[in-house]
Design an enzyme around this catalytic site. Sequence first.
Site, mmCIF file in Angstrom:
data_model
loop_
_atom_site.group_PDB
_atom_site.id
_atom_site.type_symbol
_atom_site.label_atom_id
_atom_site.label_comp_id
_atom_site.label_asym_id
_atom_site.label_seq_id
_atom_site.Cartn_x
_atom_site.Cartn_y
_atom_site.Cartn_z
ATOM 1 N N SER A 70 1.633 -7.574 -0.452
ATOM 2 C CA SER A 70 2.621 -8.677 0.125
ATOM 3 C C SER A 70 2.013 -9.932 0.406
ATOM 4 O O SER A 70 2.575 -10.828 0.713
ATOM 5 C CB SER A 70 2.658 -7.794 1.691
ATOM 6 O OG SER A 70 1.439 -7.919 2.637
ATOM 7 N N THR A 117 1.967 -4.053 4.300
ATOM 8 C CA THR A 117 1.481 -4.480 5.593
ATOM 9 C C THR A 117 0.816 -5.571 6.045
ATOM 10 O O THR A 117 0.949 -6.453 7.005
ATOM 11 C CB THR A 117 0.508 -3.338 6.443
ATOM 12 O OG1 THR A 117 -0.601 -3.501 5.919
ATOM 13 C CG2 THR A 117 1.324 -2.101 6.327
ATOM 14 N N ASP A 118 0.269 -6.453 5.221
ATOM 15 C CA ASP A 118 -0.438 -7.602 5.303
ATOM 16 C C ASP A 118 0.437 -8.647 5.751
ATOM 17 O O ASP A 118 0.010 -9.622 6.650
ATOM 18 C CB ASP A 118 -1.219 -8.022 4.129
ATOM 19 C CG ASP A 118 -2.628 -7.108 3.960
ATOM 20 O OD1 ASP A 118 -2.933 -6.409 4.667
ATOM 21 O OD2 ASP A 118 -3.155 -7.176 2.836
ATOM 22 N N THR A 125 0.705 -1.158 0.113
ATOM 23 C CA THR A 125 -0.030 0.108 -0.128
ATOM 24 C C THR A 125 0.957 1.317 0.176
ATOM 25 O O THR A 125 0.461 2.218 -0.421
ATOM 26 C CB THR A 125 -1.012 -0.051 1.272
ATOM 27 O OG1 THR A 125 -1.859 -1.011 0.810
ATOM 28 C CG2 THR A 125 -1.713 1.130 1.525
#
Length: 364
Positions: free
Chosen positions: A99, A132-133, A52
Amino acid sequence: MGLINFFALASLASIALGSPVPLPDTFRLVVREDRPYNASLPNVTIFATGGTIAGSASSSDQTTGYQAGALGVDILIAAVPQLWNVSNVRGVQVANVGSPSITPEILLNLTQQVQKELDSPYCQGVVITHGTDTLEESSFFVDLTIRSEKPVVFVGAMRPATAISADGPINLLEAVTLAADPDARGRGTMIVLNDRISNAYYTTKSNANSLDTFRAVEQGFLGFFINIKPKFYFAPALPLGKPYFDVMNTTCLPQVDILFGHQVLNPTLASAAVESGAKGLVLAGMGAGGWTTPGDKVIQDVIEKHNTAVVYSRRSMDGYVAPTGTFGYGGGFLNPQKARILMQLALGAGYENAQLKTLFEFDA
Ligand code: SIN
């Protein structure tokens, strides 16, 4: 003159000294020709993987359903001219994906490039931009496969670069500032988001949407930022039992799958995973690693028949899974996604039963 990046200067200097430093094996180097090399500032390399922080949406109020990994590292760097006040920066595009699409091959390539960069006397620190995932998995992987006192900082964003009040630019500036700071040395791989500094070993994504998502509830933060300057709560320290794996010549890692525990879970999923190639299983067990009785029977069976390595972890956000005392290993403080990475590295390094037991249950 056209202005040259720090790596080019560093290479020229080393050639003059008669000891050329080979350029790292990168997919793409981004050089800012319009910025002077400032010899009084540290040199930080930004490795970009997507997410992101490099995401682009069709409108500024769109914060879901956008394309993660749309913008290149050169655009991320250009968006934050303040970076040049704290360091000379160089960008390396390793991948540009959301990710969930990060693979062991990307991780191996990334960590090998980061290690080479940190080994260079001209690099003072490294930043890795990432979705971030699964950031908690990649940062844990890098934490276990890098040998250096120099700061390694993962950074992401919860809002795409096109959003109103995008968090990526300030997160990136804080991450580079941290990577350039001598006080950040010797602390292992760190994560920066939303003014917080946390440690990659324990930190997990706690909220699917909020900016304040990265937490290690039990272990806490390492520090925070004030006026874009890092402030630490503690002297440098590393997690107990943290292993190191040399993957500089590794090209692939074995399949390790995670099974989620719940009432009336399907016991045969364990054998299905093994039949589809899993060499290891991580169980996101109920409570402190609980599995059902029919489920345990199948687990025992795959261990005995296929020598599958099985770790009992927990689906609760925090807590400790003790040694099983029978078959499989207790996952200690590691959540399932981190236990999976550790298992991949250990099996990839050829660990067998006794070594796996010591690795996962070192504090028993
Ligand atoms: C991703 O993990 O690539 C998308 C979500 C994010 O970066 O926050």
